[in-house]
Design an enzyme around this catalytic site. Structure first.
Site, PDB file in Angstrom:
ATOM      1  N   LYS A 242       3.380   6.210 -51.685  1.00  0.00           N
ATOM      2  CA  LYS A 242       4.097   7.485 -51.478  1.00  0.00           C
ATOM      3  C   LYS A 242       3.748   8.093 -50.115  1.00  0.00           C
ATOM      4  O   LYS A 242       4.621   8.465 -49.345  1.00  0.00           O
ATOM      5  CB  LYS A 242       3.745   8.493 -52.594  1.00  0.00           C
TER       6      LYS A 242
ATOM      7  N   ARG B 172       4.668  16.078 -61.273  1.00  0.00           N
ATOM      8  CA  ARG B 172       3.887  15.061 -61.956  1.00  0.00           C
ATOM      9  C   ARG B 172       3.884  15.246 -63.464  1.00  0.00           C
ATOM     10  O   ARG B 172       3.258  14.474 -64.175  1.00  0.00           O
ATOM     11  CB  ARG B 172       2.445  15.170 -61.479  1.00  0.00           C
TER      12      ARG B 172
ATOM     13  N   ARG C  85      -8.297   1.298 -49.238  1.00  0.00           N
ATOM     14  CA  ARG C  85      -7.653   2.342 -48.418  1.00  0.00           C
ATOM     15  C   ARG C  85      -8.695   3.117 -47.602  1.00  0.00           C
ATOM     16  O   ARG C  85      -9.794   3.404 -48.069  1.00  0.00           O
ATOM     17  CB  ARG C  85      -6.898   3.335 -49.312  1.00  0.00           C
TER      18      ARG C  85
ATOM     19  N   ARG D 143     -11.402   7.989 -49.606  1.00  0.00           N
ATOM     20  CA  ARG D 143     -11.135   9.138 -50.473  1.00  0.00           C
ATOM     21  C   ARG D 143     -12.101   9.119 -51.644  1.00  0.00           C
ATOM     22  O   ARG D 143     -12.309   8.076 -52.253  1.00  0.00           O
ATOM     23  CB  ARG D 143      -9.688   9.071 -50.984  1.00  0.00           C
TER      24      ARG D 143
ATOM     25  N   ARG E 205      -6.863   7.654 -63.038  1.00  0.00           N
ATOM     26  CA  ARG E 205      -5.602   8.145 -62.442  1.00  0.00           C
ATOM     27  C   ARG E 205      -4.412   7.334 -62.933  1.00  0.00           C
ATOM     28  O   ARG E 205      -3.331   7.884 -63.178  1.00  0.00           O
ATOM     29  CB  ARG E 205      -5.688   8.077 -60.901  1.00  0.00           C
TER      30      ARG E 205
END
Ligand code: AP5
Ligand code: MG
Ligand code: ZN
Length: 223
Positions: A13, A88, A127, A160, A171
């Protein structure tokens, strides 16, 4: 251009929203980025949301809605926006419709980036993100520059805090339990564009651009 970008954690996203922001000249509004910024700034909002982010749980709807309401009232949102990772929950989807109505706006498209779940953990553990300009990297197929410096602005890139295997799994579970219903909500309204997020980054962006162009043409034909 008013767009909602949906997709599970790690589907791309943010990667696509940044490309769209440049291409269409409208701001990317990521509720996750806003919450993380608040936590980093140790603001009042940050104190309220930190435990949810650390646990990979959703921030309560009322808090999220009031934040989005405020953000959409800012001047730069008048030209349009890309909502990244919002709504969400179904109540958030209903809530944003009311905000849009108040402004006399309509969504142009809701884009759902789908992706096989087996690639998500490796995408997220690999990431890295630039804390300054927000450029998103991947240590294997899109690494930062030498010494882990952002190739755009030279800042050292970060991991992160919620990109650890345990929180990633939480998640993903929260996505299935609470956010997948938002995809169905928009599918029933025939507003959904499905995009294969497993393709290469530029290919995903091409599919998004083509689908938006097709949607624009069919709207013009109807008018
Ligand atoms: P948020 O920040 O939205 O996180 P998320 O939904 O888990 O999604 P991510 O940002 O992790 O993934 P992404 O889809 O943006 O992927 P990216 O492009 O970075 O939310 C975080 C938290 O905030 C939530 O857990 C919740 O607590 C709270 N929150 C946020 N919004 C909320 C709301 N509305 N209500 C309540 N709570 C809320 O890419 C990932 C990796 O993959 C990168 O390494 C990238 O380089 C790589 N990659 C991307 N595309 C490709 C590709 N095509 N091929 C190969 N690799 C790729
Ligand atoms: Mg993101
Ligand atoms: Zn940077």
């Amino acid at each position: 251009m008013r767009i909602v970008l949906l997709g599970p954690p790690g589907s791309g996203k943010g990667t696509q929203a940044q490309r769209m922001e440049k291409r269409y000249g409208v701001p990317q509004i990521s509720t996750g980025d806003i919450f993380r910024k608040a936590v980093a700034a140790k603001s009042e909002l940050g104190a309220k949301v930190a435990t949810y982010l650390d646990a990979g749980a959703l921030v309560p709807d009322d808090l999220t809605m009031s934040l989005v309401r405020e953000r959409l009232a800012q001047e730069d949102a008048e030209r349009g926006f890309i909502l990244d990772g919002f709504p969400r929950t179904v109540p958030q989807a209903v809530g944003v419709e009311e905000i849009l109505r108040e402004h006399g706006w309509e969504l142009d498209a809701v884009i759902n980036i789908s992706i096989p779940t087996d690639v998500l953990v490796s995408r997220l553990t690999m990431r890295r993100v630039c804390p300054s300009c927000k450029t998103i990297y991947h240590m294997v197929d899109h690494p930062p520059g030498p010494n882990g410096l952002c190739t755009v602005c030279g800042t050292p890139v970060d991991v992160r805090p919620d990109d650890n295997v345990e929180t990633i799994k939480k998640r993903m579970a929260v996505y299935s339990a609470q956010t997948a219903a938002v995809v169905d909500y928009y599918r029933k309204k025939s507003a959904l564009i499905d995009v294969d997020g497993g393709a290469e980054r530029d290919k995903v962006f091409d599919s998004i651009q083509k689908a938006l162009e097709e949607k624009r043409r069919s709207r013009e034909r109807r008018q």
